[in-house]
Design an enzyme around this catalytic site. Structure first.
Site, short mmCIF file in Angstrom:
data_model
loop_
_atom_site.label_atom_id
_atom_site.label_comp_id
_atom_site.label_asym_id
_atom_site.label_seq_id
_atom_site.Cartn_x
_atom_site.Cartn_y
_atom_site.Cartn_z
N ARG A 177 -7.10 1.28 -3.26
CA ARG A 177 -6.04 0.42 -4.28
C ARG A 177 -5.94 0.74 -5.56
O ARG A 177 -6.97 1.33 -6.13
CB ARG A 177 -6.99 -1.01 -4.33
CG ARG A 177 -6.92 -2.04 -3.01
CD ARG A 177 -5.42 -2.45 -2.93
NE ARG A 177 -5.33 -3.42 -1.63
CZ ARG A 177 -4.80 -3.06 -0.45
NH1 ARG A 177 -4.66 -1.87 -0.33
NH2 ARG A 177 -4.69 -4.00 0.48
N HIS A 235 2.37 3.96 -0.24
CA HIS A 235 1.20 3.13 0.59
C HIS A 235 1.42 3.25 2.06
O HIS A 235 1.39 2.27 2.52
CB HIS A 235 1.45 1.72 0.00
CG HIS A 235 0.20 0.92 0.03
ND1 HIS A 235 -0.27 -0.06 -0.68
CD2 HIS A 235 -0.56 0.72 1.28
CE1 HIS A 235 -1.28 -0.51 0.14
NE2 HIS A 235 -1.80 -0.09 0.89
N1 LIG Z 1 -3.38 2.87 1.78
C1 LIG Z 1 -3.48 2.47 2.95
O1 LIG Z 1 -2.53 2.49 3.81
C2 LIG Z 1 -4.63 1.45 3.27
C3 LIG Z 1 -4.83 0.95 4.69
C4 LIG Z 1 -5.91 0.05 5.03
C5 LIG Z 1 -6.67 -0.11 3.88
N2 LIG Z 1 -6.63 0.39 2.57
C6 LIG Z 1 -7.72 0.09 1.69
O2 LIG Z 1 -9.10 0.54 2.15
C7 LIG Z 1 -9.96 -0.59 1.70
C8 LIG Z 1 -11.03 -0.25 2.62
O3 LIG Z 1 -10.78 -0.84 3.93
P1 LIG Z 1 -12.01 -0.67 4.85
O4 LIG Z 1 -11.59 -1.50 6.32
O5 LIG Z 1 -12.79 0.18 5.00
O6 LIG Z 1 -12.84 -1.76 4.07
P2 LIG Z 1 -14.38 -2.24 4.42
O7 LIG Z 1 -14.87 -2.04 6.02
O8 LIG Z 1 -14.83 -3.78 3.98
O9 LIG Z 1 -15.29 -1.55 3.57
C9 LIG Z 1 -15.38 -1.40 2.18
C10 LIG Z 1 -16.48 -0.45 1.60
O10 LIG Z 1 -16.46 -0.63 0.12
C11 LIG Z 1 -17.74 -0.96 -0.40
N3 LIG Z 1 -17.78 -1.66 -1.49
C12 LIG Z 1 -17.15 -2.76 -1.75
N4 LIG Z 1 -17.41 -3.43 -2.85
C13 LIG Z 1 -18.47 -2.58 -3.43
C14 LIG Z 1 -18.71 -2.38 -4.81
N5 LIG Z 1 -18.85 -3.38 -5.44
N6 LIG Z 1 -19.74 -1.35 -4.77
C15 LIG Z 1 -19.84 -0.17 -3.74
N7 LIG Z 1 -19.19 -0.24 -2.73
C16 LIG Z 1 -18.56 -1.39 -2.48
C17 LIG Z 1 -18.37 -1.68 1.13
O11 LIG Z 1 -19.90 -1.82 0.80
P3 LIG Z 1 -20.67 -2.10 1.89
O12 LIG Z 1 -20.63 -1.10 3.17
O13 LIG Z 1 -21.79 -2.38 1.35
O14 LIG Z 1 -19.83 -3.59 2.51
C18 LIG Z 1 -17.67 -0.75 2.29
O15 LIG Z 1 -18.75 0.33 2.32
C19 LIG Z 1 -9.14 -1.79 1.99
O16 LIG Z 1 -9.95 -2.98 1.22
C20 LIG Z 1 -7.84 -1.49 1.53
O17 LIG Z 1 -7.75 -1.84 -0.01
C21 LIG Z 1 -5.54 1.20 2.50
#
Ligand SMILES: NC(=O)c1ccc[n+]([C@@H]2O[C@H](COP(=O)([O-])OP(=O)(O)OC[C@H]3O[C@@H](n4cnc5c(N)ncnc54)[C@H](OP(=O)(O)O)[C@@H]3O)[C@@H](O)[C@H]2O)c1
Length: 316
Positions: free
Chosen positions: A231, A279
């Protein structure tokens, strides 16, 4: 996970831009039919009749209170940051965890990491010459993935399998095969110190805003590369541009931005050390994501807990 049989079709509201409705409506109907569920999926149902809301969480539904019968709100997107501050959304909220999107993100991240790792740009730029300097092997590159959840964890695993010295950072302790993991503020410093390439796959929350700033960028190896498919809010834009201009950083590959679409006059657009994509790092894939939605609806109908529920307190 077999839903209770009923002759009455489930009423499923699909709320999304027209092109997304055209993309997902037939796929979800097909997946539900395959699961033995009769459904009526439409973008214009009376709220009081709706059993499930399938939606793009971009503010198209401002008020969720008229959906008095709905059992859950199922997001078509992985990121739900645009809807979490809506106080009327008190239903169980599931975000999208799509195996197809995960595969696509692994492909995007490994492609961009490898581009910088093998110094592809340098060789293309010097193709008129004959510059035979071998880049280091993957084992000699520290690559750090910030966020090792569904997407970041899979990308970190793939990079570890390619032999990169791979580190990951998360909120809670995580075990990821082939990856050295870290948590907390001290863990962030360890994860970033001397990193050659950083990949951001954190959600946007108050805690992750500007996680890459002047102080944390200064921890990276000279000439390091930042790749951000997470993001836009994760990076302090001004600090990033200053680090690129000073030569402290070598390149930034950015897919997400604070304002999207990225304004035409934004400094990232024509910066010689920035690669911009709109994106598209990994979009939700139609059939695999429809299967996820159908499975969650089946779980709801069978009285089982929904999968991929958002932790509202954590903000993701
Ligand atoms: N550009 C694109 O095409 C695209 C597509 C899809 C998603 N995205 C982005 O990718 C992000 C991640 O997706 P995901 O499905 O992998 O999400 P997810 O499964 O919720 O994983 C998020 C990760 O971030 C960590 N995290 C959250 N808050 C934190 C903090 N304060 N300090 C340290 N680590 C923290 C979480 O820790 P924990 O393991 O401890 O929960 C987890 O490891 C989405 O939120 C979105 O913004 C982008």
């Amino acid at each position: 996970m077999t839903p209770a049989k009923s002759d009455t079709p489930l009423q499923i509201l699909i709320s999304a831009p027209d092109d997304a409705v055209a993309q997902f409506q037939p796929a979800i109907a097909k997946a539900l039919t395959a699961a033995g569920v009769t459904s009526h999926i439409a973008p214009d149902l009376a709220p009081e009749n709706v059993d499930y809301i399938v939606f793009a969480p971009n503010g198209m539904i401002a008020d969720f209170t008229p959906f008095t019968r709905a059992r859950a709100a199922l997001s078509l997107w992985a990121g739900v940051d645009k809807v979490l501050d809506n106080p009327t959304l008190t239903l169980p909220l599931a975000r999208m965890v799509d195996p197809g999107q995960r595969e696509g993100m692994i492909e995007y991240v490994t492609a961009h990491v490898l581009r910088h790792h093998i110094e592809m740009d340098r060789y293309i730029m010097t193709s008129q010459g004959w510059d035979q300097i071998a880049p280091p092997l993957a084992r000699d590159r520290k690559v750090t993935v910030l966020g090792v959840g569904e997407l970041g964890g899979a990308c970190a695993s793939a990079l570890g399998a390619l032999n990169f010295n791979t580190h990951g950072w998360s909120r809670r302790p995580r075990t990821v095969p082939g990856v050295t993991t870290h948590t907390g503020d001290a863990g962030l410093d360890d994860a970033l110190s001397g990193a050659d390439i950083v990949v951001c796959l954190l959600p946007t929350t108050p805690q992750t805003e500007n996680v890459l700033n002047a102080t944390t960028l200064a921890l990276l190896a000279p000439g390091a590369v930042v790749i951000n498919p997470g993001r836009g809010s994760l990076i302090d834009d001004a600090a990033l541009i200053a680090a690129l201009d000073s030569g402290a950083l070598g390149h930034a590959t950015l897919d997400t931005f604070r304002v999207e679409p990225l304004p035409e006059d934004h400094a990232f657009r024509d910066h010689p050390k920035v690669t911009v994509s709109p994106h598209v790092a990994s979009l939700v894939r139609t059939d695999t994501s429809a299967a996820v939605i159908a499975k969650n609806i089946c779980r709801g109908e069978a009285g089982e807990p929904f999968q991929h529920l958002v932790n509202r307190q954590a903000g993701y």
